[in-house]
Design a protein around this motif. Structure first.
Motif, PDB file in Angstrom:
ATOM      1  N   PHE A 200     -16.234 -38.380  20.119  1.00 15.94           N
ATOM      2  CA  PHE A 200     -17.311 -38.902  19.765  1.00 15.94           C
ATOM      3  C   PHE A 200     -17.288 -40.268  20.542  1.00 15.94           C
ATOM      4  O   PHE A 200     -18.266 -40.630  21.058  1.00 15.94           O
ATOM      5  CB  PHE A 200     -17.488 -39.083  18.460  1.00 15.94           C
ATOM      6  N   TYR A 201     -16.405 -41.151  20.389  1.00 13.42           N
ATOM      7  CA  TYR A 201     -16.352 -42.621  20.809  1.00 13.42           C
ATOM      8  C   TYR A 201     -15.986 -42.619  22.289  1.00 13.42           C
ATOM      9  O   TYR A 201     -15.981 -43.735  22.816  1.00 13.42           O
ATOM     10  CB  TYR A 201     -15.295 -43.488  19.888  1.00 13.42           C
ATOM     11  N   THR A 202     -15.271 -41.825  22.813  1.00 13.92           N
ATOM     12  CA  THR A 202     -14.730 -41.778  24.164  1.00 13.92           C
ATOM     13  C   THR A 202     -15.276 -40.739  25.360  1.00 13.92           C
ATOM     14  O   THR A 202     -15.212 -41.056  26.564  1.00 13.92           O
ATOM     15  CB  THR A 202     -13.223 -41.732  24.157  1.00 13.92           C
ATOM     16  N   GLY A 203     -15.590 -39.527  24.658  1.00 15.02           N
ATOM     17  CA  GLY A 203     -16.174 -38.510  25.508  1.00 15.02           C
ATOM     18  C   GLY A 203     -14.853 -37.620  26.180  1.00 15.02           C
ATOM     19  O   GLY A 203     -15.109 -36.786  26.874  1.00 15.02           O
ATOM     20  N   ARG A 204     -13.886 -38.073  25.664  1.00 23.97           N
ATOM     21  CA  ARG A 204     -12.700 -37.461  26.121  1.00 23.97           C
ATOM     22  C   ARG A 204     -12.315 -36.246  25.188  1.00 23.97           C
ATOM     23  O   ARG A 204     -12.279 -36.521  24.038  1.00 23.97           O
ATOM     24  CB  ARG A 204     -11.209 -38.306  26.113  1.00 23.97           C
ATOM     25  N   LEU A 205     -11.764 -35.035  25.720  1.00 21.22           N
ATOM     26  CA  LEU A 205     -11.310 -34.166  24.855  1.00 21.22           C
ATOM     27  C   LEU A 205     -10.014 -34.567  24.255  1.00 21.22           C
ATOM     28  O   LEU A 205      -9.008 -34.844  24.831  1.00 21.22           O
ATOM     29  CB  LEU A 205     -11.179 -32.846  25.790  1.00 21.22           C
ATOM     30  N   GLY A 206     -10.061 -34.264  22.937  1.00 23.26           N
ATOM     31  CA  GLY A 206      -8.740 -34.214  22.400  1.00 23.26           C
ATOM     32  C   GLY A 206      -8.087 -33.066  21.662  1.00 23.26           C
ATOM     33  O   GLY A 206      -8.769 -32.162  21.432  1.00 23.26           O
ATOM     34  N   VAL A 207      -6.726 -32.951  21.659  1.00 26.52           N
ATOM     35  CA  VAL A 207      -6.222 -31.971  21.270  1.00 26.52           C
ATOM     36  C   VAL A 207      -5.276 -32.370  20.028  1.00 26.52           C
ATOM     37  O   VAL A 207      -4.769 -33.369  20.204  1.00 26.52           O
ATOM     38  CB  VAL A 207      -5.306 -31.187  22.401  1.00 26.52           C
ATOM     39  N   GLY A 208      -5.733 -31.761  18.825  1.00 29.87           N
ATOM     40  CA  GLY A 208      -4.797 -31.989  17.716  1.00 29.87           C
ATOM     41  C   GLY A 208      -3.579 -32.017  17.870  1.00 29.87           C
ATOM     42  O   GLY A 208      -2.941 -30.650  18.414  1.00 29.87           O
ATOM     43  N   TYR A 209      -2.758 -32.919  17.262  1.00 32.02           N
ATOM     44  CA  TYR A 209      -1.065 -32.827  17.397  1.00 32.02           C
ATOM     45  C   TYR A 209      -0.663 -31.846  16.258  1.00 32.02           C
ATOM     46  O   TYR A 209       0.720 -31.559  16.599  1.00 32.02           O
ATOM     47  CB  TYR A 209      -0.631 -34.106  17.258  1.00 32.02           C
ATOM     48  N   GLY A 210      -1.004 -31.432  15.623  1.00 33.13           N
ATOM     49  CA  GLY A 210      -0.592 -30.406  14.575  1.00 33.13           C
ATOM     50  C   GLY A 210       0.348 -29.175  15.480  1.00 33.13           C
ATOM     51  O   GLY A 210       1.596 -29.128  14.943  1.00 33.13           O
ATOM     52  N   ALA A 211      -0.199 -28.793  16.109  1.00 32.45           N
ATOM     53  CA  ALA A 211       0.179 -27.408  16.746  1.00 32.45           C
ATOM     54  C   ALA A 211       1.333 -27.891  17.660  1.00 32.45           C
ATOM     55  O   ALA A 211       2.430 -27.324  17.846  1.00 32.45           O
ATOM     56  CB  ALA A 211      -0.724 -26.641  17.638  1.00 32.45           C
ATOM     57  N   ALA A 212       1.161 -29.290  18.354  1.00 35.10           N
ATOM     58  CA  ALA A 212       2.308 -29.465  19.310  1.00 35.10           C
ATOM     59  C   ALA A 212       3.446 -29.902  18.524  1.00 35.10           C
ATOM     60  O   ALA A 212       4.566 -29.688  19.212  1.00 35.10           O
ATOM     61  CB  ALA A 212       1.697 -31.030  20.055  1.00 35.10           C
ATOM     62  N   LEU A 213       3.105 -30.518  17.340  1.00 32.32           N
ATOM     63  CA  LEU A 213       4.477 -30.807  16.679  1.00 32.32           C
ATOM     64  C   LEU A 213       5.086 -29.561  15.953  1.00 32.32           C
ATOM     65  O   LEU A 213       6.262 -29.701  15.736  1.00 32.32           O
ATOM     66  CB  LEU A 213       3.909 -31.762  15.402  1.00 32.32           C
ATOM     67  N   SER A 214       4.517 -28.774  16.012  1.00 31.80           N
ATOM     68  CA  SER A 214       5.148 -27.331  15.432  1.00 31.80           C
ATOM     69  C   SER A 214       5.984 -26.752  16.630  1.00 31.80           C
ATOM     70  O   SER A 214       6.768 -25.853  16.379  1.00 31.80           O
ATOM     71  CB  SER A 214       4.260 -26.238  14.943  1.00 31.80           C
ATOM     72  N   ALA A 215       5.818 -27.213  17.731  1.00 29.42           N
ATOM     73  CA  ALA A 215       6.784 -26.568  18.747  1.00 29.42           C
ATOM     74  C   ALA A 215       7.987 -27.120  18.879  1.00 29.42           C
ATOM     75  O   ALA A 215       8.248 -28.485  18.282  1.00 29.42           O
ATOM     76  CB  ALA A 215       5.951 -27.176  20.332  1.00 29.42           C
ATOM     77  N   ASN A 216       8.970 -26.441  19.386  1.00 27.08           N
ATOM     78  CA  ASN A 216      10.258 -27.226  19.322  1.00 27.08           C
ATOM     79  C   ASN A 216      10.551 -27.794  20.826  1.00 27.08           C
ATOM     80  O   ASN A 216       9.779 -27.934  21.603  1.00 27.08           O
ATOM     81  CB  ASN A 216      11.375 -25.923  19.145  1.00 27.08           C
ATOM     82  N   ALA A 217      11.867 -28.131  21.052  1.00 27.85           N
ATOM     83  CA  ALA A 217      12.079 -29.044  22.269  1.00 27.85           C
ATOM     84  C   ALA A 217      11.851 -28.436  23.358  1.00 27.85           C
ATOM     85  O   ALA A 217      11.616 -29.097  24.278  1.00 27.85           O
ATOM     86  CB  ALA A 217      13.653 -29.498  21.979  1.00 27.85           C
ATOM     87  N   THR A 218      12.137 -27.040  23.474  1.00 27.84           N
ATOM     88  CA  THR A 218      11.819 -26.416  24.757  1.00 27.84           C
ATOM     89  C   THR A 218      10.191 -26.075  24.882  1.00 27.84           C
ATOM     90  O   THR A 218      10.006 -26.075  26.145  1.00 27.84           O
ATOM     91  CB  THR A 218      12.686 -25.130  24.825  1.00 27.84           C
ATOM     92  N   THR A 219       9.545 -26.002  23.855  1.00 26.03           N
ATOM     93  CA  THR A 219       8.100 -25.718  24.006  1.00 26.03           C
ATOM     94  C   THR A 219       7.227 -26.941  24.136  1.00 26.03           C
ATOM     95  O   THR A 219       5.984 -26.488  24.428  1.00 26.03           O
ATOM     96  CB  THR A 219       7.733 -24.315  23.138  1.00 26.03           C
ATOM     97  N   PHE A 220       7.479 -27.858  23.471  1.00 25.98           N
ATOM     98  CA  PHE A 220       6.658 -28.993  23.253  1.00 25.98           C
ATOM     99  C   PHE A 220       5.732 -29.466  24.612  1.00 25.98           C
ATOM    100  O   PHE A 220       4.767 -29.429  24.680  1.00 25.98           O
ATOM    101  CB  PHE A 220       7.492 -30.118  22.864  1.00 25.98           C
TER     102      PHE A 220
END
Length: 87
Positions: A49-69
């Motif tokens: 809304f404020y930047t026009g940039r697409l944001g990806v929620g970090y919840g799924a990223a934080l569930s990745a492990n060291a090799t998949t992050f």
């Protein structure tokens, strides 16, 4: 204290420290990233809304492990860039 409602972002004088920090990041993203940038964000809807940039929620990223992050971030279109002062 009266807040200036004519600004495109909330008046920093009327924000809590946490809110001021968030909107400081929003200002930086808006002024320093490409319009098609994809950002890993805790608050992806307000970021868009404020930047026009697409944001990806970090919840799924934080569930990745060291090799998949990093592959997960790249699959989402996030490019990782580091800026180091003086380099």
């Amino acid at each position: 204290m009266r807040c200036d409602r004519s600004l495109d972002l909330p008046d920093p004088a009327c924000l809590t420290p946490d809110q001021a920090s968030y909107f400081g990041a929003v200002r930086w993203i808006r002024g320093n990233t490409a319009e098609d940038a994809v950002i890993l964000a805790a608050k992806s809807a307000p970021l868009w809304f404020y930047t026009g940039r697409l944001g990806v929620g970090y919840g799924a990223a934080l569930s990745a492990n060291a090799t998949t992050f990093l592959p997960f971030l790249r699959d989402q279109g996030i490019q990782i860039e580091f800026a180091l002062p003086g380099i």
